[in-house]
Enzyme design. Structure first.
Site, mmCIF file in Angstrom:
data_model
loop_
_atom_site.group_PDB
_atom_site.id
_atom_site.type_symbol
_atom_site.label_atom_id
_atom_site.label_comp_id
_atom_site.label_asym_id
_atom_site.label_seq_id
_atom_site.Cartn_x
_atom_site.Cartn_y
_atom_site.Cartn_z
ATOM 1 N N ASP A 13 0.859 -1.191 0.000
ATOM 2 C CA ASP A 13 0.000 0.000 0.000
ATOM 3 C C ASP A 13 0.892 1.238 0.000
ATOM 4 O O ASP A 13 1.795 1.365 0.843
ATOM 5 C CB ASP A 13 -0.906 -0.010 1.245
ATOM 6 C CG ASP A 13 -1.789 1.217 1.309
ATOM 7 O OD1 ASP A 13 -2.757 1.287 0.546
ATOM 8 O OD2 ASP A 13 -1.486 2.115 2.117
ATOM 9 N N MET A 14 0.666 2.140 -0.945
ATOM 10 C CA MET A 14 1.513 3.323 -1.050
ATOM 11 C C MET A 14 1.241 4.272 0.124
ATOM 12 O O MET A 14 0.108 4.386 0.589
ATOM 13 C CB MET A 14 1.240 4.067 -2.369
ATOM 14 C CG MET A 14 1.280 3.191 -3.612
ATOM 15 S SD MET A 14 2.758 2.168 -3.709
ATOM 16 C CE MET A 14 4.002 3.412 -3.923
ATOM 17 N N ARG A 56 -7.605 13.530 7.455
ATOM 18 C CA ARG A 56 -8.319 13.547 6.171
ATOM 19 C C ARG A 56 -9.797 13.839 6.394
ATOM 20 O O ARG A 56 -10.299 13.770 7.516
ATOM 21 C CB ARG A 56 -8.063 12.231 5.443
ATOM 22 C CG ARG A 56 -9.112 11.233 5.582
ATOM 23 C CD ARG A 56 -8.938 9.876 4.954
ATOM 24 N NE ARG A 56 -7.815 9.587 4.114
ATOM 25 C CZ ARG A 56 -7.409 8.330 3.861
ATOM 26 N NH1 ARG A 56 -8.024 7.310 4.406
ATOM 27 N NH2 ARG A 56 -6.400 8.110 3.082
ATOM 28 N N ASP A 111 -4.025 2.511 -5.032
ATOM 29 C CA ASP A 111 -2.646 2.515 -4.504
ATOM 30 C C ASP A 111 -2.281 1.233 -3.753
ATOM 31 O O ASP A 111 -1.371 1.233 -2.944
ATOM 32 C CB ASP A 111 -2.424 3.741 -3.599
ATOM 33 C CG ASP A 111 -2.998 3.573 -2.214
ATOM 34 O OD1 ASP A 111 -4.011 2.859 -2.063
ATOM 35 O OD2 ASP A 111 -2.425 4.142 -1.273
ATOM 36 N N GLU A 112 -3.007 0.146 -4.017
ATOM 37 C CA GLU A 112 -2.604 -1.084 -3.329
ATOM 38 C C GLU A 112 -2.774 -2.329 -4.188
ATOM 39 O O GLU A 112 -3.582 -2.360 -5.113
ATOM 40 C CB GLU A 112 -3.324 -1.243 -1.979
ATOM 41 C CG GLU A 112 -4.801 -1.052 -1.994
ATOM 42 C CD GLU A 112 -5.366 -0.976 -0.585
ATOM 43 O OE1 GLU A 112 -5.896 -1.983 -0.105
ATOM 44 O OE2 GLU A 112 -5.288 0.105 0.036
HETATM 45 P P1 TTP Z 1 -5.294 5.438 1.265
HETATM 46 O O1 TTP Z 1 -4.374 4.328 0.946
HETATM 47 O O2 TTP Z 1 -6.490 5.128 2.088
HETATM 48 O O3 TTP Z 1 -4.510 6.573 2.053
HETATM 49 P P2 TTP Z 1 -3.121 7.253 1.750
HETATM 50 O O4 TTP Z 1 -2.347 6.500 0.739
HETATM 51 O O5 TTP Z 1 -3.347 8.704 1.457
HETATM 52 O O6 TTP Z 1 -2.409 7.188 3.151
HETATM 53 P P3 TTP Z 1 -1.758 5.943 3.874
HETATM 54 O O7 TTP Z 1 -0.315 6.247 3.939
HETATM 55 O O8 TTP Z 1 -2.391 5.934 5.205
HETATM 56 O O9 TTP Z 1 -2.068 4.708 3.091
HETATM 57 O O10 TTP Z 1 -5.792 6.108 -0.042
HETATM 58 C C1 TTP Z 1 -4.992 6.212 -1.194
HETATM 59 C C2 TTP Z 1 -5.325 7.485 -1.919
HETATM 60 O O11 TTP Z 1 -6.661 7.442 -2.334
HETATM 61 C C3 TTP Z 1 -5.173 8.709 -1.063
HETATM 62 O O12 TTP Z 1 -3.881 9.262 -1.135
HETATM 63 C C4 TTP Z 1 -6.236 9.625 -1.573
HETATM 64 C C5 TTP Z 1 -7.247 8.741 -2.267
HETATM 65 N N1 TTP Z 1 -8.520 8.661 -1.548
HETATM 66 C C6 TTP Z 1 -9.653 9.184 -2.146
HETATM 67 O O13 TTP Z 1 -9.596 9.722 -3.246
HETATM 68 N N2 TTP Z 1 -10.841 9.122 -1.479
HETATM 69 C C7 TTP Z 1 -10.961 8.548 -0.264
HETATM 70 O O14 TTP Z 1 -12.059 8.510 0.306
HETATM 71 C C8 TTP Z 1 -9.774 7.984 0.331
HETATM 72 C C9 TTP Z 1 -9.859 7.339 1.673
HETATM 73 C C10 TTP Z 1 -8.602 8.068 -0.348
HETATM 74 CA CA CA Z 2 -4.785 2.213 0.141
HETATM 75 CA CA CA Z 3 -2.115 4.206 0.917
#
Ligand code: TTP
Ligand code: CA
Ligand code: CA
Length: 601
Positions: A13-14, A56, A111-112
């Protein structure tokens, strides 16, 4: 492998993904507090900003209030709404890196991705254990659940890891742990490569199934990886809230809390499958019973593309849609966005969506009502998708509308570019024993007419039973993409192919026979070239002057091209004709849906 739980599954997961993408584009933002906002709502928060209390889903102004030095990047806008293309492409870069090492990979979100690295681990087991024994690798970012606290404290991590590694290397019987140690080495390498090639950090969870890998991944972030062994599950589950586990974040998790008073995962262990079946169906109850014990049989399905593609928009506060004009406008915008992405997806992944899911929310006495309806998707035309979505929403909603989402799903593989030409080529080859073959293997005009006639005849001569069956499933048979038909039993596929070819070509055939010109195309003018006195004919299609001896060949080319086009267009044309005659749209939709439903079971 004796049991599915012997698998080694990893979730990558990024870290704060949208922030990383933006700071890669604008390096001065790197290392600083940063948020990425969409419609003024914070969606991604850099770890520097998290340390300062920014979270967020707050408004950008609120983030600024909490942290005056914060950098706010608004995500790109297209079709009047946020456009995630840039982030999706960045995610794809990461997938490309992982793809080089692991075939069994499932892209789970923007991102995963889940990776089943069982085989990779097997092949590296001996050598990696030697490397670990010789302390040639330090597994510098690896945590082991149960061997460190919840913080990212480095001293604690390192001490815990060494303690665990010593046990693993000394105890030759703990095969699972030895394979997890090997996996950790592989994942450290993968993450390093992602950083080198894409300039992104990521975190990872390493365990025996998807649910555990996902859970482990979230325990230490950013730029860390966490091993979760089965022996640590009972202890870990004493502190893991039910809704933090994959698939328990929504309604099921809520029911567990409300009906069973389950707060943490360990609470779920108290219930038998029979007790769980009082609230849940058998399948869910069984899954819950297993997951309480850290068991999850779900496979990593090799899939590098997302299961659905959607274009959605929230209409907060004053932006809520209050009339049909507004609805029409927004449905058009969203359909445009969806079609652009579907076309790109078609090009990238040679697949086509067969189902359109229209979801929307409206307010009734300040309460949000959600609805969702699905129907078959036979075309990627913006106008048609917009029209269908408008029909569905306007028939079922009340104003004001606060959310619209158009999603395309149930993808099927389509023929790669050129397959259609190939298809004619094959027909030409089939005929070549009977008639003279065209110069480039493509059937000449006369042959094509022959084929068209023959196939038309075949359709008429078929016993009709399959055609009736087919029309039952697809009242708009002409609207259905070839790739959708590939889902059908072979005898129906054959029938459909005959029917569709017959329909398309009979039109061409009529032109050919009546046009007096072997190509079936209009010629605009002809002239005699003064130099070599060879006849030149003006092509009605491209307006070029073509030497007479090359004209037939030239027309072959246009015919194949036009047939391909008309094949696509006929979907649209016939839809309009059939709409007047067909049974009510809703019945058709339900039939198609139930058919696909059956296929999926
Ligand atoms: P996530 O993997 O949930 O979060 P993240 O990568 O920002 O942070 P973390 O380091 O905790 O993993 O989400 C991935 C991307 O998806 C995030 O950067 C922004 C986007 N996103 C949305 O567009 N809508 C949403 O409701 C969420 C939760 C994330
Ligand atoms: Ca994610
Ligand atoms: Ca992420």
């Amino acid at each position: 492998m004796s049991s599915p739980e012997d698998r080694i599954i990893v979730l990558i997961d990024m870290d704060c993904f949208f922030c990383q993408v933006e700071s890669r584009d604008q390096p001065h933002l790197k290392g600083h507090p940063l948020v990425v906002s969409q419609n003024n709502v914070v969606l991604a928060v850099s770890y520097e900003a998290r340390a300062l209390g920014v979270t967020r889903f707050i408004r950008s102004e609120e983030a600024k209030k909490k942290c005056p030095s914060i950098n706010i990047v608004n995500s790109p806008i297209s079709h009047g709404k946020s456009d995630n293309t840039k982030y999706r492409m960045a995610g794809q870069e990461v997938i490309q890196v992982l793809k080089q090492h692991c075939e069994t990979m499932e892209r789970a979100s923007i991102d995963e991705a889940y990776l089943d690295i069982t085989k990779l681990v097997e092949s590296r087991l001996e050598s990696s254990l030697n490397t670990l024994r010789d302390q040639k690798t330090s597994l510098a970012n690896t945590f082991v659940v149960g061997y460190s606290g919840v913080s990212n404290d480095e001293a604690e991590r390192s001490e815990g890891l060494q303690r665990w590694l010593k046990q693993v290397l000394d105890d030759i019987h703990d095969d699972q742990a030895r394979r997890l140690a090997t996996a950790a080495m592989i994942v450290e390498e993968l993450r390093k490569e992602i950083l080198e090639k894409c300039s992104f950090t990521c975190s990872a969870g390493i365990s025996h199934n998807k649910a555990l890998a996902k859970l482990a991944c979230g325990l230490h972030k950013p730029n860390k990886q966490t091993i979760l062994t089965t022996s640590e599950i009972p202890e870990l589950f004493k502190s893991i809230p039910v809704n933090k586990v994959r698939n328990l974040g929504g309604k099921i998790g809520k029911q567990l809390m409300e009906n069973f008073d389950c707060r943490v995962m360990a609470d779920l262990m108290r219930f038998s499958q029979q007790e769980l079946m009082k609230t849940f169906d058998e399948k869910t109850a069984k899954w819950l019973f297993n997951i309480a014990r850290g068991i999850d049989h779900e496979l990593v399905t090799p899939r590098l593309t997302c299961k659905s593609i959607a274009a959605s928009k929230n209409f907060f506060g004053k932006a809520a849609i209050t009339d049909l004009e507004g609805l029409k406008e927004w449905v058009g915008e969203l359909a445009g966005d969806l079609v652009e992405r579907l076309q790109q997806d078609l090009e990238d992944n040679q697949r086509r969506a067969t189902t359109l899911t229209v979801s929307f929310q409206y307010l009734v006495e300040k309460k949000t009502v959600s609805q969702s309806k699905s129907c078959g998707m036979g075309t990627y035309k913006r106008e048609r998708i917009a029209e269908t979505a408008f029909d569905i929403i306007s028939r079922n909603m009340q104003m004001p509308i606060v959310l619209i989402s158009l999603g395309a799903n149930k993808f099927v593989e389509v023929q790669k570019t050129g397959r259609f030409m190939e298809y004619f080529k094959r027909d030409g080859e089939k005929k070549s024993s009977e008639t003279e073959e065209g110069e480039r293997g493509r059937p000449r005009v006369e042959e094509m007419s022959g084929i068209a006639l023959k196939e038309k005849k075949d359709v008429l001569e078929s016993d009709g039973a399959n055609l009736v069956k087919l029309k039952e499933i697809f009242p708009d048979l002409e609207d259905i993409d070839q790739s959708v038909l590939q889902l059908l039993p072979i005898e129906l596929q054959n029938e459909a192919t005959l029917y569709m070819k017959g329909k398309d070509k009979s039109e061409e055939c009529k032109n050919t026979i009546s046009g007096g010109n072997s190509s079936g195309m209009k010629t605009v003018r002809s002239e005699v070239s003064s130099g070599n006195r060879s006849l030149k004919i003006g092509c009605g299609e491209c307006r070029e002057m073509i030497p007479g001896d090359k004209y037939s060949e030239h027309c072959d080319f246009h015919i194949a091209q036009n047939l391909q086009e008309s094949f696509n267009q006929s979907l649209e044309y016939s839809r309009t004709r059939i709409r007047d005659r067909r049974s009510p749209r809703r019945n058709k939709t339900r039939r198609i849906e139930s058919y696909f439903g059956k296929l999926e079971d």
